[in-house]
Design a protein around this motif. Structure first.
Motif, PDB file in Angstrom:
ATOM      1  N   PHE A   1      -1.982  13.014   7.083  1.00 54.69           N
ATOM      2  CA  PHE A   1      -2.420  11.978   6.143  1.00 54.69           C
ATOM      3  C   PHE A   1      -3.362  12.564   5.091  1.00 54.69           C
TER       4      PHE A   1
ATOM      5  N   GLN B   1       0.754   5.452   1.084  1.00 57.47           N
ATOM      6  CA  GLN B   1       0.029   6.583   1.644  1.00 57.47           C
ATOM      7  C   GLN B   1       0.747   7.869   1.249  1.00 57.47           C
TER       8      GLN B   1
ATOM      9  N   ASN C   1       0.859  -1.177   0.000  1.00 55.40           N
ATOM     10  CA  ASN C   1       0.000   0.000   0.000  1.00 55.40           C
ATOM     11  C   ASN C   1       0.888   1.217   0.000  1.00 55.40           C
TER      12      ASN C   1
ATOM     13  N   PHE D   1       9.135   6.282   4.606  1.00 52.44           N
ATOM     14  CA  PHE D   1       8.765   7.533   3.960  1.00 52.44           C
ATOM     15  C   PHE D   1       9.715   7.858   2.813  1.00 52.44           C
ATOM     16  N   GLY D   2       9.171   8.490   1.794  1.00 52.93           N
ATOM     17  CA  GLY D   2       9.982   8.961   0.690  1.00 52.93           C
ATOM     18  C   GLY D   2      10.775  10.193   1.070  1.00 52.93           C
TER      19      GLY D   2
ATOM     20  N   GLN E   1      -4.739   6.894   1.024  1.00 53.36           N
ATOM     21  CA  GLN E   1      -4.059   5.610   0.877  1.00 53.36           C
ATOM     22  C   GLN E   1      -4.510   4.955  -0.428  1.00 53.36           C
TER      23      GLN E   1
ATOM     24  N   PHE F   1       4.974  13.926   1.005  1.00 57.15           N
ATOM     25  CA  PHE F   1       5.678  12.659   1.196  1.00 57.15           C
ATOM     26  C   PHE F   1       4.786  11.489   0.800  1.00 57.15           C
TER      27      PHE F   1
ATOM     28  N   TYR G   1       1.228  12.000   2.410  1.00 56.54           N
ATOM     29  CA  TYR G   1       1.135  12.956   3.504  1.00 56.54           C
ATOM     30  C   TYR G   1       1.552  14.336   3.015  1.00 56.54           C
TER      31      TYR G   1
ATOM     32  N   SER H   1       3.221   1.956   3.311  1.00 55.81           N
ATOM     33  CA  SER H   1       2.503   1.579   4.530  1.00 55.81           C
ATOM     34  C   SER H   1       2.229   0.081   4.573  1.00 55.81           C
ATOM     35  N   GLY H   2       3.100  -0.677   3.888  1.00 54.00           N
ATOM     36  CA  GLY H   2       2.932  -2.115   3.855  1.00 54.00           C
ATOM     37  C   GLY H   2       3.309  -2.809   5.142  1.00 54.00           C
ATOM     38  N   THR H   3       4.125  -2.173   5.946  1.00 58.12           N
ATOM     39  CA  THR H   3       4.408  -2.663   7.293  1.00 58.12           C
ATOM     40  C   THR H   3       4.218  -1.488   8.236  1.00 58.12           C
ATOM     41  N   TYR H   4       4.228  -1.745   9.514  1.00 59.13           N
ATOM     42  CA  TYR H   4       3.975  -0.655  10.459  1.00 59.13           C
ATOM     43  C   TYR H   4       5.119   0.340  10.507  1.00 59.13           C
ATOM     44  N   LYS H   5       6.249   0.010   9.921  1.00 55.87           N
ATOM     45  CA  LYS H   5       7.394   0.928   9.991  1.00 55.87           C
ATOM     46  C   LYS H   5       7.251   2.128   9.074  1.00 55.87           C
ATOM     47  N   TYR H   6       6.357   2.077   8.095  1.00 51.17           N
ATOM     48  CA  TYR H   6       6.083   3.203   7.228  1.00 51.17           C
ATOM     49  C   TYR H   6       7.358   3.847   6.689  1.00 51.17           C
TER      50      TYR H   6
END
Lengths: 109, 116
Positions: free
Chosen positions: A45, A33, A31, A99-100, A48, A88, A35, A92-97
């Motif tokens: 946010f 997201q 996924n 970021f670009g 998504q 940004f 921001y 969001s494929g794992t909880y660690k997110y």
């Protein structure tokens, strides 16, 4: 490790012009997201995307997820001064997110 | 509260000083995250709590960094013997559900740390 790059790094546009930022991942995204972070503010946010090829619109903002789920884009039509900030994407494929690197947008009135 | 609250908003620390940054998440939010954001960069993951349990601390840069959430609500990020490279904005975020794919996370305003 995974890298999420965004281009351009900076963009200055005249008010009323369109703006696009591109997000590219070194790995396939589950996924993504998006921001927005105003100067001096915190990331807020926006949206998504989950499905391959998905397109979502929010007023003047259009978000797209690539067919291969390795890239995404955010397009703003007819920018306004309120669009100023850094945009940004985030895996969001794992909880660690992850970021670009962000694209900083300045809108000149 | 209405949003994620962080304090202090701004902190100037002398090199070698210890600092403590506080995060008050949205009431009822199970998941709490700390991120570090250097100037001109995106937020980078530091650690994750699910209630009071610290499930992941893989992003903490060194053993000088320590985070806790003893009662599953307020969290504190502590940095010992601060170094200049610790200068950054420290963002706290919370999420209603257990951390999983695609949850919406809500960020606080951040604590801006400058080490001189």
């Amino acid at each position: 490790g995974q890298q999420v790059m965004q281009i351009p790094q900076y963009q200055h546009v005249q008010e009323g012009e369109d703006f696009t930022t591109y997000c590219n991942s070194s790995t396939t995204l589950s996924n993504i997201q998006w921001y927005k972070q105003r100067p001096g503010g915190h990331p807020v946010f926006l949206i998504q995307l989950v499905k391959s090829g998905e397109v979502k619109k929010q007023k003047r903002l259009t978000f797209q997820f690539g067919e291969a789920k390795k890239n995404s884009s955010l397009h703003i039509t007819a920018t306004q001064t309120t669009d100023v900030g850094t945009y940004f994407c985030a895996d969001s494929g794992t909880y660690k997110y992850i970021f670009g690197t962000g694209t900083r947008l300045k809108v000149l009135a | 509260g209405a949003g994620v609250s962080q304090s202090p908003r701004y902190k100037v620390a002398k090199r070698g000083q210890d600092v403590a940054l506080r995060c008050d998440p949205i009431s009822g939010h199970v998941s709490l995250f700390w991120y570090q954001q250097a100037l001109g960069q995106g937020p980078e993951f530091l650690t994750y709590f699910q209630n009071e349990a610290q499930l992941d601390k893989s992003g903490l840069p060194s053993d000088r960094f320590f985070a806790e959430r003893p009662e599953g609500s307020v969290s504190t990020l502590k940095i010992q013997r601060t170094q200049q490279e610790d200068s950054a904005v420290y963002l706290c975020a919370s999420s209603l559900a257990f951390a999983g794919v695609g949850n919406t996370i809500y960020f606080g305003e951040g604590s801006w740390l400058t080490v001189v």
